[in-house]
Design a protein around this motif. Structure first.
Motif, PDB file in Angstrom:
ATOM      1  N   LEU A  81       0.824  -1.208   0.000  1.00 34.00           N
ATOM      2  CA  LEU A  81       0.000   0.000   0.000  1.00 34.00           C
ATOM      3  C   LEU A  81       0.858   1.257   0.000  1.00 34.00           C
ATOM      4  CD1 LEU A  81      -2.788  -1.059   2.538  1.00 34.00           C
ATOM      5  CD2 LEU A  81      -2.944  -0.953   0.032  1.00 34.00           C
ATOM      6  N   THR A  82       1.957   1.226   0.771  1.00 39.97           N
ATOM      7  CA  THR A  82       2.847   2.384   0.826  1.00 39.97           C
ATOM      8  C   THR A  82       3.504   2.634  -0.527  1.00 39.97           C
ATOM      9  OG1 THR A  82       3.285   1.966   3.167  1.00 39.97           O
ATOM     10  CG2 THR A  82       4.853   3.370   1.996  1.00 39.97           C
ATOM     11  N   ALA A  83       3.962   1.544  -1.167  1.00 37.79           N
ATOM     12  CA  ALA A  83       4.580   1.690  -2.490  1.00 37.79           C
ATOM     13  C   ALA A  83       3.568   2.228  -3.508  1.00 37.79           C
ATOM     14  CB  ALA A  83       5.135   0.337  -2.943  1.00 37.79           C
ATOM     15  N   ALA A  84       2.342   1.719  -3.421  1.00 42.20           N
ATOM     16  CA  ALA A  84       1.302   2.197  -4.345  1.00 42.20           C
ATOM     17  C   ALA A  84       1.023   3.679  -4.117  1.00 42.20           C
ATOM     18  CB  ALA A  84       0.030   1.372  -4.149  1.00 42.20           C
ATOM     19  N   ALA A  85       0.990   4.109  -2.835  1.00 44.82           N
ATOM     20  CA  ALA A  85       0.762   5.523  -2.535  1.00 44.82           C
ATOM     21  C   ALA A  85       1.905   6.373  -3.053  1.00 44.82           C
ATOM     22  CB  ALA A  85       0.599   5.711  -1.019  1.00 44.82           C
ATOM     23  N   ALA A  86       3.145   5.898  -2.907  1.00 46.85           N
ATOM     24  CA  ALA A  86       4.300   6.664  -3.390  1.00 46.85           C
ATOM     25  C   ALA A  86       4.269   6.810  -4.909  1.00 46.85           C
ATOM     26  CB  ALA A  86       5.586   5.981  -2.932  1.00 46.85           C
ATOM     27  N   ILE A  87       3.933   5.707  -5.603  1.00 43.23           N
ATOM     28  CA  ILE A  87       3.883   5.752  -7.068  1.00 43.23           C
ATOM     29  C   ILE A  87       2.765   6.693  -7.541  1.00 43.23           C
ATOM     30  CG2 ILE A  87       3.420   4.371  -9.127  1.00 43.23           C
ATOM     31  CD1 ILE A  87       4.721   1.999  -7.648  1.00 43.23           C
ATOM     32  N   THR A  88       1.623   6.614  -6.881  1.00 45.58           N
ATOM     33  CA  THR A  88       0.489   7.474  -7.244  1.00 45.58           C
ATOM     34  C   THR A  88       0.828   8.941  -7.022  1.00 45.58           C
ATOM     35  OG1 THR A  88      -1.047   5.706  -6.653  1.00 45.58           O
ATOM     36  CG2 THR A  88      -1.924   7.952  -6.775  1.00 45.58           C
ATOM     37  N   ALA A  89       1.430   9.248  -5.851  1.00 45.41           N
ATOM     38  CA  ALA A  89       1.766  10.641  -5.555  1.00 45.41           C
ATOM     39  C   ALA A  89       2.785  11.184  -6.545  1.00 45.41           C
ATOM     40  CB  ALA A  89       2.298  10.746  -4.128  1.00 45.41           C
ATOM     41  N   TRP A  90       3.782  10.402  -6.878  1.00 45.80           N
ATOM     42  CA  TRP A  90       4.798  10.861  -7.838  1.00 45.80           C
ATOM     43  C   TRP A  90       4.161  11.122  -9.206  1.00 45.80           C
ATOM     44  CZ3 TRP A  90       9.765  12.407  -7.426  1.00 45.80           C
ATOM     45  CH2 TRP A  90      10.496  12.526  -8.579  1.00 45.80           C
ATOM     46  N   SER A  91       3.313  10.212  -9.627  1.00 46.03           N
ATOM     47  CA  SER A  91       2.652  10.400 -10.926  1.00 46.03           C
ATOM     48  C   SER A  91       1.739  11.622 -10.905  1.00 46.03           C
ATOM     49  CB  SER A  91       1.846   9.133 -11.283  1.00 46.03           C
ATOM     50  OG  SER A  91       2.696   8.004 -11.353  1.00 46.03           O
ATOM     51  N   TRP A  92       1.062  11.855  -9.749  1.00 47.08           N
ATOM     52  CA  TRP A  92       0.170  13.022  -9.646  1.00 47.08           C
ATOM     53  C   TRP A  92       0.945  14.322  -9.752  1.00 47.08           C
ATOM     54  CZ3 TRP A  92      -0.407  16.529  -5.358  1.00 47.08           C
ATOM     55  CH2 TRP A  92      -1.490  17.411  -5.483  1.00 47.08           C
ATOM     56  N   HIS A  93       2.135  14.346  -9.069  1.00 46.21           N
ATOM     57  CA  HIS A  93       2.957  15.559  -9.156  1.00 46.21           C
ATOM     58  C   HIS A  93       3.521  15.737 -10.562  1.00 46.21           C
ATOM     59  CE1 HIS A  93       3.044  17.089  -5.038  1.00 46.21           C
ATOM     60  NE2 HIS A  93       3.137  15.824  -4.588  1.00 46.21           N
ATOM     61  N   GLN A  94       3.823  14.644 -11.259  1.00 48.54           N
ATOM     62  CA  GLN A  94       4.390  14.750 -12.608  1.00 48.54           C
ATOM     63  C   GLN A  94       3.304  14.858 -13.688  1.00 48.54           C
ATOM     64  OE1 GLN A  94       7.711  14.945 -13.255  1.00 48.54           O
ATOM     65  NE2 GLN A  94       8.011  14.958 -11.012  1.00 48.54           N
TER      66      GLN A  94
END
Length: 406
Positions: A119-132
């Motif tokens: 879940l943490t990895a998924a949140a990190a990937i989602t947040a990075w994609s949202w910022h980019q």
């Protein structure tokens, strides 16, 4: 953070300090970059980082987090919420996922930790994609690779820790087993020494004291008419007491009998027969057959002590008119036979503790048997009421034994 058990080890404490420094450094880096205008609103990043730092700091200070998995899960949930706030404020919050992986794997166990890491990895990937504003493979590789490394590191460390604990447990068991073995060996040594002293006392002191008693009774009967005979009996008793004292000192020091010093076993047996005849009046004859060999001291001591005990029983209890001692040297063996024509006894009754052959509670026969068995030999006794007694001892002769020049 680590479980209570892991924190007690030096390595775990070092890892805990490094984890604290890593979280503090990443939060400080995110705030510094925001203040420098490189990423995110400075006020929002500072507020989110401060909230996460406060929740993270509270975790180690709350005892329930260290003791309860439920409390740990609640703390991690609050920490995750503040981390999401950092993720929203700045993309630099993605790097905080790495220390969170370690916390989740340590505090939630293998199954719960793997779910939380995913879940943490998924949140990190989602947040990075949202910022980019776009999803890319590179954005997924970083958090996923970090999760894989953290999982392998934690699981490997836990496996090593379990192996170390198992080894420690085995070492503790081995140490305890060695202590028990040492105590048992000591107890066995004490028991063996007690048995040795008991045999020596029975075969020397008890026999000699019996002879002294007989001599003093003879002296008492001779008085007052035959003072010279009484004096002779008293002198013999005094000499026996002196010899007995010297013998007691010797066996306390575990030395060979004085009769064996500077002489062979046949000579010692001949002296024993002569002394028994002189002190008790019981005629005792010695017969030696076979080619004489020089036996090891333990064999000679055992045979002499058995002969002493057997003749002592014949004098005190058998009411015999004569006794025979036979020493036979054979190929690879040596035999000692002691016969008296006394009243005899029931060996089965003595073995059962009914007395019979001795007033010593039947200790003489077990003592003789123990001496023979200790040297790999055999001991047999044949007797019946009114038919005399015959004792036989057979001991192996070591191959190193050589012919006796005497």
């Amino acid at each position: 953070m680590a479980t209570e058990r892991l924190r007690t080890t030096p390595v775990a404490r070092v890892l805990q300090v490094c984890l604290h420094l890593l979280v503090a450094g990443l939060l400080a880096l995110a705030v510094a970059r925001a203040l420098a205008g490189r990423d995110g609103d400075p006020a929002a990043v500072t507020a989110a980082a401060t909230a996460m730092a406060a929740v993270y700091t509270a975790g180690p200070l709350v005892g329930a987090v260290r003791r309860s998995r439920r409390a740990s899960a609640l703390w991690l949930a609050l920490l995750g919420v503040t981390w999401v706030g950092v993720l929203v404020a700045t993309q630099d919050g993605v790097w905080l996922a790495f220390p969170l992986y370690f916390l989740e794997l340590h505090l939630l166990g293998r199954r719960g930790g793997l779910v939380a890491v995913a879940l943490t990895a998924a949140a990190a990937i989602t947040a990075w994609s949202w910022h980019q504003h776009a999803f890319s493979l590179a954005a997924a590789i970083g958090p996923a690779l970090g999760a894989a490394v953290a999982t392998a590191t934690v699981l490997g460390y836990q496996a090593l820790y379990r192996e170390s604990e198992e080894r420690r447990r085995l070492i503790d068991e081995l140490t305890a087993a060695r202590a028990d073995a040492a105590a048992a060996h000591h107890a066995a040594g004490v028991l063996a020494e007690r048995e040795r002293l008991a045999r020596e006392i029975h075969d020397t002191l008890a026999q000699s004291l019996s002879s002294i008693q007989l001599l003093l009774r003879a002296a008492q009967r001779a008085l007052p008419e035959r003072t010279e005979a009484a004096a002779d009996y008293v002198e013999q008793a005094r000499q026996a007491a002196q010899d007995n004292l010297a013998e007691a000192r010797r066996f306390v020091r575990a030395l060979a009998p004085a009769d064996l010093e500077g002489s062979s076993l046949p000579v010692a047996l001949e002296r024993l027969c002569a002394t028994t005849t002189a002190h008790s009046g019981l005629p005792v004859r010695l017969h030696v057959s076979g080619d004489r060999v020089q036996l090891p001291v333990p064999q000679e001591v055992a045979l002499l002590r058995i002969a002493q005990s057997a003749l002592g029983n014949a004098v005190r209890h058998a009411e015999a008119s004569h006794a025979e001692v036979t020493l036979s040297y054979m190929e690879g063996e040596v035999a000692l036979d002691v016969f008296d024509d006394g009243t005899g006894f029931d060996p089965a009754a003595v073995a059962a503790g009914a007395g019979g052959a001795g007033g010593d509670g039947g200790f003489g026969l077990p003592s003789m048997r123990a001496r023979a068995r200790a040297l790999g030999g055999t001991f047999t006794v044949e007797s019946a009421p009114g038919e005399g007694t015959a004792l036989a001892v057979l001991l192996p002769v070591p191959a190193a034994a050589h012919e006796d020049p005497a």
